[in-house]
Enzyme design. Structure first.
Site, PDB file in Angstrom:
ATOM      1  N   TYR A  52      -0.742   7.342   2.997  1.00 12.28           N
ATOM      2  CA  TYR A  52      -0.120   6.581   4.078  1.00 12.28           C
ATOM      3  C   TYR A  52       1.412   6.611   3.930  1.00 12.28           C
ATOM      4  O   TYR A  52       1.945   7.274   3.019  1.00 12.28           O
ATOM      5  CB  TYR A  52      -0.707   5.165   4.140  1.00 12.28           C
ATOM      6  CG  TYR A  52      -2.180   5.226   4.500  1.00 12.28           C
ATOM      7  CD1 TYR A  52      -2.573   5.735   5.736  1.00 12.28           C
ATOM      8  CD2 TYR A  52      -3.174   4.847   3.601  1.00 12.28           C
ATOM      9  CE1 TYR A  52      -3.926   5.852   6.063  1.00 12.28           C
ATOM     10  CE2 TYR A  52      -4.529   4.969   3.922  1.00 12.28           C
ATOM     11  CZ  TYR A  52      -4.891   5.470   5.155  1.00 12.28           C
ATOM     12  OH  TYR A  52      -6.218   5.608   5.480  1.00 12.28           O
ATOM     13  N   HIS A  64       0.852  -1.204   0.000  1.00 13.50           N
ATOM     14  CA  HIS A  64       0.000   0.000   0.000  1.00 13.50           C
ATOM     15  C   HIS A  64       0.882   1.245   0.000  1.00 13.50           C
ATOM     16  O   HIS A  64       1.440   1.618   1.031  1.00 13.50           O
ATOM     17  CB  HIS A  64      -0.884  -0.025   1.247  1.00 13.50           C
ATOM     18  CG  HIS A  64      -2.042   0.922   1.205  1.00 13.50           C
ATOM     19  ND1 HIS A  64      -2.236   1.840   0.195  1.00 13.50           N
ATOM     20  CD2 HIS A  64      -3.092   1.090   2.064  1.00 13.50           C
ATOM     21  CE1 HIS A  64      -3.347   2.531   0.438  1.00 13.50           C
ATOM     22  NE2 HIS A  64      -3.879   2.090   1.563  1.00 13.50           N
ATOM     23  N   HIS A 122      -3.002   6.724  -0.973  1.00 11.68           N
ATOM     24  CA  HIS A 122      -3.941   7.322  -0.018  1.00 11.68           C
ATOM     25  C   HIS A 122      -3.303   8.081   1.140  1.00 11.68           C
ATOM     26  O   HIS A 122      -3.869   8.165   2.230  1.00 11.68           O
ATOM     27  CB  HIS A 122      -4.896   6.238   0.528  1.00 11.68           C
ATOM     28  CG  HIS A 122      -5.686   5.578  -0.559  1.00 11.68           C
ATOM     29  ND1 HIS A 122      -6.397   4.412  -0.393  1.00 11.68           N
ATOM     30  CD2 HIS A 122      -5.870   5.916  -1.870  1.00 11.68           C
ATOM     31  CE1 HIS A 122      -6.983   4.070  -1.533  1.00 11.68           C
ATOM     32  NE2 HIS A 122      -6.663   4.966  -2.449  1.00 11.68           N
TER      33      HIS A 122
HETATM   34  C1  LIG Z   1     -15.060   0.988   3.880  1.00 15.84           C
HETATM   35  C2  LIG Z   1     -13.860   1.255   3.013  1.00 15.84           C
HETATM   36  C3  LIG Z   1     -12.597   0.904   3.454  1.00 15.84           C
HETATM   37  C4  LIG Z   1     -11.474   1.095   2.640  1.00 15.84           C
HETATM   38  N1  LIG Z   1     -10.248   0.647   3.047  1.00 15.84           N
HETATM   39  C5  LIG Z   1      -9.209   0.658   2.182  1.00 15.84           C
HETATM   40  C6  LIG Z   1      -7.999  -0.004   2.493  1.00 15.84           C
HETATM   41  O1  LIG Z   1      -7.870  -0.682   3.512  1.00 15.84           O
HETATM   42  N2  LIG Z   1      -6.986   0.085   1.591  1.00 15.84           N
HETATM   43  C7  LIG Z   1      -7.120   0.787   0.414  1.00 15.84           C
HETATM   44  O2  LIG Z   1      -6.164   0.841  -0.364  1.00 15.84           O
HETATM   45  N3  LIG Z   1      -8.273   1.372   0.093  1.00 15.84           N
HETATM   46  C8  LIG Z   1      -9.314   1.318   0.922  1.00 15.84           C
HETATM   47  N4  LIG Z   1     -10.510   1.845   0.544  1.00 15.84           N
HETATM   48  C9  LIG Z   1     -10.657   2.403  -0.813  1.00 15.84           C
HETATM   49  C10 LIG Z   1     -11.203   1.340  -1.770  1.00 15.84           C
HETATM   50  O3  LIG Z   1     -10.337   0.220  -1.890  1.00 15.84           O
HETATM   51  C11 LIG Z   1     -11.443   1.938  -3.169  1.00 15.84           C
HETATM   52  O4  LIG Z   1     -10.219   2.344  -3.697  1.00 15.84           O
HETATM   53  C12 LIG Z   1     -12.412   3.121  -3.141  1.00 15.84           C
HETATM   54  O5  LIG Z   1     -13.507   2.861  -2.278  1.00 15.84           O
HETATM   55  C13 LIG Z   1     -12.947   3.444  -4.531  1.00 15.84           C
HETATM   56  O6  LIG Z   1     -13.588   2.322  -5.096  1.00 15.84           O
HETATM   57  P1  LIG Z   1     -15.222   2.158  -5.108  1.00 15.84           P
HETATM   58  O7  LIG Z   1     -15.745   3.391  -5.814  1.00 15.84           O
HETATM   59  O8  LIG Z   1     -15.438   0.891  -5.884  1.00 15.84           O
HETATM   60  O9  LIG Z   1     -15.711   2.103  -3.702  1.00 15.84           O
HETATM   61  C14 LIG Z   1     -11.632   1.697   1.364  1.00 15.84           C
HETATM   62  C15 LIG Z   1     -12.909   2.087   0.945  1.00 15.84           C
HETATM   63  C16 LIG Z   1     -14.018   1.866   1.734  1.00 15.84           C
HETATM   64  C17 LIG Z   1     -15.385   2.250   1.226  1.00 15.84           C
END
Ligand SMILES: Cc1cc2nc3c(=O)[nH]c(=O)nc-3n(C[C@H](O)[C@H](O)[C@H](O)COP(=O)(O)O)c2cc1C
Length: 357
Positions: A183, A178, A181
């Site tokens: 981090y 990762h 975002h």
């Molecule tokens: C509840 C939740 C938790 C997430 N946790 C992570 C994570 O642990 N690692 C990460 O890289 N992105 C995380 N994301 C981002 C998602 O992996 C994804 O990139 C983002 O939601 C956009 O995709 P979507 O439009 O299909 O939701 C999280 C998103 C949501 C909604």
């Protein structure tokens, strides 16, 4: 009709049965980093739903690398056992299992929305001092992170290595590092958060050094037959920050270091970045990196429909589709996608009688 979305993809020694991937999503449901029955059912359900690959949420390589006290961890051998059970079940459904290894850096030590609320946890409330490339907090009111010295950087590289080793013992098929975002690894990449004057800051080569060291350490212990992914934010959506051109340059470096696919997200570094959100808004980043660096990419971000996903693949914009929130709404997204696209997919034999004909 045979679709690309539902056709297999070979990565090293492994085959994804289709190109629909569960995007990592924090569940904030662990204690002391341990996976439990929530994770078994949550990830298991998406395997029953037919996902080609399920990438488990951000899993911390060390306790202070957690976003919250409820994050998963892989910093001790005891974390492996429950994952053996979960991965065995995922494999029984014909899906592959991935783990996202993470360190939150300055964005660590927060509460959980449905417990403490949207707050930072300071040491008197069970929090800790976060680490970062430079001692700049994420926003006002956030904890001031400790600037990492070289010894600490080397220690975190080792934590990534050991966590990858444990992930292999746990039966994972894919490791995703990762670096997105906002981090820790992203904080080193971006000139906005990295103000160092040593070999880990300043020039592009210096800012990517930490990530490359992590990739090398993980690749040394991660089996040659198993794919390695890296998730990045292709842009900070901010002047003077990390951007698409640097992402392409990074992809070229990662390609020669055993990275098989880059999962292309964006943002997260700054609380007030002006992100232009819309359906498939990050797909152009995945497309550009795929084309200019000749790197396999994953597209993610507001991809919610089977047809939309198939169009991205047929236009050669990405190699896999990561779906996050739609998979929370519908764990059977791949089964439904197949009937919408009039393609074939194997249903779990137990559910065969419900399969639309
Ligand atoms: C509840 C939740 C938790 C997430 N946790 C992570 C994570 O642990 N690692 C990460 O890289 N992105 C995380 N994301 C981002 C998602 O992996 C994804 O990139 C983002 O939601 C956009 O995709 P979507 O439009 O299909 O939701 C999280 C998103 C949501 C909604």
């Amino acid at each position: 009709m045979k679709t690309i979305l539902l056709s297999p993809l070979q990565l090293r020694g492994l085959e994804l049965k289709n190109r629909i991937v569960v995007s990592p999503m924090c569940q904030y449901s662990a204690e002391d980093g341990f996976a439990n029955d929530w994770h078994f059912v949550h990830y298991g359900s998406r395997a029953v739903g037919g996902a080609g690959l399920i990438i488990a949420e951000a899993t911390a390589v060390s306790p202070e690398g957690r976003i919250s006290p409820y994050d998963l961890g892989m910093w001790k051998n005891e974390h492996v056992e429950k994952w053996k059970q979960i991965n065995h079940f995922i494999h029984q459904q014909g899906s592959l299992s991935g783990i996202q290894l993470a360190h939150a850096g300055r964005k660590a030590s927060t509460g959980c929305l449905w417990r403490e609320g949207d707050v930072y946890l300071f040491p008197d409330k069970g929090g800790w001092q976060p680490l970062a490339p430079s001692s700049i907090p994420f926003e006002s009111g956030a904890p001031v992170p400790l600037e990492m010295d070289v010894e600490l950087i080397e220690w975190v590289v080792e934590e990534f290595r050991k966590s990858a080793q444990r992930s292999n013992e746990a039966g994972f098929d894919v490791v995703e590092i990762h670096a997105a975002h906002g981090y820790l690894l992203h904080q080193f990449l971006s000139p906005i958060t990295n103000k160092r004057t040593d070999k880990y800051g300043g020039s592009f080569d210096n800012r990517v050094r930490f990530l490359l060291e992590v990739v090398d350490a993980v690749r040394q212990v991660w089996p040659v037959s198993k794919p390695l992914f890296v998730r990045i934010s292709a842009t900070d959506w901010a002047e003077g920050g990390w951007d698409e051109a640097q992402s392409v340059k990074l992809a070229m470096l990662l390609k020669n270091r055993g990275v098989d696919l880059m999962d292309i997200s964006s943002g997260g570094l700054l609380p007030d970045a002006k992100v232009q959100i819309g359906y498939g808004y990050q797909v152009p980043f995945a497309a550009r990196i795929r084309q200019e660096a000749d790197m396999k990419t994953g597209a993610v971000g507001l991809i919610t429909k089977a047809e939309q996903a198939e169009t991205i693949l047929t236009n050669g914009l990405a190699d896999i589709i990561l779906v996050a929130r739609e998979f929370l709404r519908d764990p059977y997204f791949p089964l439904h996608a197949a009937s919408q696209l009039k393609d074939e997919i194997a249903w779990p034999v137990q559910y065969e009688r419900a399969k639309p004909h």
